[in-house]
Design an enzyme around this catalytic site. Sequence first.
Site, PDB file in Angstrom:
ATOM      1  N   ASP A 311       0.908  -1.184  -0.234  1.00 44.04           N
ATOM      2  CA  ASP A 311       0.199   0.090  -0.516  1.00 44.04           C
ATOM      3  C   ASP A 311       0.953   1.303   0.076  1.00 44.04           C
ATOM      4  OD1 ASP A 311      -1.759   1.633  -0.002  1.00 44.04           O
ATOM      5  OD2 ASP A 311      -2.646   0.486   1.525  1.00 44.04           O
TER       6      ASP A 311
HETATM    7  C1  NOJ Z   1      -4.262   4.147  -0.052  1.00 45.92           C
HETATM    8  C2  NOJ Z   1      -5.218   3.088   0.055  1.00 45.92           C
HETATM    9  O1  NOJ Z   1      -5.233   2.230   1.333  1.00 45.92           O
HETATM   10  C3  NOJ Z   1      -5.314   1.821  -0.881  1.00 45.92           C
HETATM   11  O2  NOJ Z   1      -6.515   1.222  -0.685  1.00 45.92           O
HETATM   12  C4  NOJ Z   1      -5.350   2.701  -2.003  1.00 45.92           C
HETATM   13  O3  NOJ Z   1      -5.682   1.852  -3.192  1.00 45.92           O
HETATM   14  C5  NOJ Z   1      -3.882   3.384  -1.847  1.00 45.92           C
HETATM   15  N1  NOJ Z   1      -3.928   4.216  -1.781  1.00 45.92           N
HETATM   16  C6  NOJ Z   1      -3.551   4.479  -3.916  1.00 45.92           C
HETATM   17  O4  NOJ Z   1      -4.452   5.484  -3.646  1.00 45.92           O
END
Ligand code: NOJ
Length: 765
Positions: A311
Amino acid sequence: MTETYIEKTSGRWRGRVYTLVMLLGIGAVVACTVKEGFISPAGSTEGYFHSREIERRVDSIMRLLTLEEKIGQLCMYTSHHDITGPSTPIYTEDLIREGKVGAMFNAFTSSHNAYLQRIAVEESPHGIPILFGYDVIHGFKTIFPINLAMSCSWDTTLVEQVARVSAMEATASGVKWTFSPMCDVSRDARWGRVSEGSGEDYLLCGKMGAAMVRGYQGTDMSSDTSLVACVKHLAGYGAVQAGRDYHTVDITERTLRGVYLPAYKTALDAGAASVMTAFNEVDGCPATSSYYLMTDILRNEWGFGGLVVSDYTAIMELLHHGTATDSLSATAQAINAGVNIDMESDFYRQYLRLAVEYGYVNERQVDRMCRDVLRIKFYAGLFDNPYQNTDTIRERTAHKKDSYMQLSRRVARESCVLLENEDMALPLDPALNIAVIGPLADSRDDLLGSWRAAGDTLGVLSILDAMRERYPHITYAKGSPLMGDDTTGFARAREIATAADVVLMVCGESCQWTGEAASVTDISLPSIQNELLQVVRGVNRNVVMILLNGRPLELTSVVPYTCAILEAWFPGSNGARGVVDIISGEYNPSGRLTMSFPRRVGQVPIHYDMKNTGRPYTPDNPQQKYLSRYLFTPNSPLFPFGYGLSYTTYEYSDVNVEKEHYLTGEPIRITARVKNTGKIAGVETAQLYVRDVVGSVTRPVRELKSWQKVYLEPGEEQIIVFSLTEKDLSFYRADMTWGIETGKYDVWVGGDSNASEGDYFYIKD
Ligand code: NOJ
């Protein structure tokens, strides 16, 4: 030490196969160890990507790459949005040119991505195309209801269609990879991200996730209208303590495997090609450095052959978790755990080479990680057609097509849940004088919810607009802000409410109050909205409430002052019309809650499939003190899982298990009669719940095992047939083996998780 690469048996085996292939350059070796296409290793996922032809092509590229170029394939950077659209910093362009960017996200529009892709394909040393990702969560341009709402349709076919449309739109604008579906089982309404998932039940979360994977990826991931799906966030993100985003997760292995993992696994079994790590730790180990999650379970147990992306900056965050001493060890931990792509930390680029040189990471692990990325790029058709998503002419007509907007409306009305409808206050007659009041009544932006990708308010109607389309006698007052203490609008609200036959209030949350980093400690309506309700109710008893929000709310103080409540969530681009379809009676509401609505926030996490405890409370022993209960609040939710009213009524009878005794492995047949006892046609969601009465470990008081949506004309009845297999009744037993146990099982079929019509059966050896 976690920094040191620990080879597990199967990892070593795979490493040898790859090395051999590289040395000999023949595909035959692979051919004798793996099968073609999607294979299902012993009891494992079907989404295992492996074909001899593609492995050969991966080999041919791997042979050309330097260590740095392999690392480049593992790096992902974001694009930025400026006023005129997405843009990419110049330094990222230089990195692409040097072959140091394998994937990008937040970059979209066909022309922008064509520009970036051209740099990668024509100017970088080996011309490896970029994989473009984006958070296409509930639509790309045409925005559908938030995912929690869509799950309330209990309609996987519909959700699959939504994902298909999202894929058609996003791929026309340069995107090839979506960070969706989110399969985090969510039981705590304080957590802002409950809006992005499918609620509290793992069966439902998994089936919704699988439907989205099918919709995104289609039957051929290389098609120019298919997106690569990403199942997230592995693992247990929904169990963050006290609902605070990014917080600690501390659950038992049994809960992890029994409740949280099955939803991800079901979505992976539908063929998802990627997985995202969770921000949180599980049992003291951050998910992003967890070999156990990313390799032992995901790859070795489940046979996953796709790619894992961290993430956002999650590799860097290992420093904050306090399990990595420095950037180098964070890098080593993540890659050794099996994280292929570093999203935005920029650690792999800066430190991975060094980690290999210091011996913290075996170069073969870099090779494995790189192969996974290349493999998925092949499956995605990027090598054959790197410009597949950059057709500007296609893009011009790809978005917000009439049929997509119609689908947005349909999904919205099927996602709304009618919570209350005293004396059939709804639907509203067109001849009525209706006062539309509330801080969200004329909002367009909030209707789109959080994570609306490239969605905008162009052509979006507010609830007020949609009401005016359908009803001739409308007055409007905002009444109050969403939050705060400005009561200057109360006077006008009181005035129009007094003159009206009925008041339609539109209240709830700002769309900014849900989604990522939007946890709250109070899930009731802000006090200013409650005050407005009191003011209105003081002059008009016919108050109908439409709620726009992204989480279960505490409605205990709202219910006594309203005669109807329609939970409309954040319903999307054409959601307002869908909501008014219900208000007007054009559509008979059929949505069912997928998260329990508590009476008080102090009850959360609350979910229907809880355990009985040693001192269960039942309402027939109210005087008993030493029971598992609250002093001033019932244990039960205000609105239970599975609940939702209709403009008609349904009756269940004759719930019948075909036999009393079954042998292990025999399919179990259950039938039930459901009848539409009202005056209009409707769609009922018949739900099957089972309780394993005595187990080697404690078992939930009931668990959803299946459901069916049935359309019934007034007076019509149908016999519904359910079939349960051994797999449906299996669980992690006392010794942590997964399987069925003998003994008695109770069964209920009904319209929500409180279903009372039931039967039972026994399983014997
Ligand atoms: C953080 C989020 O937790 C995740 O779900 C998302 O896909 C990513 N950022 C990318 O934007």
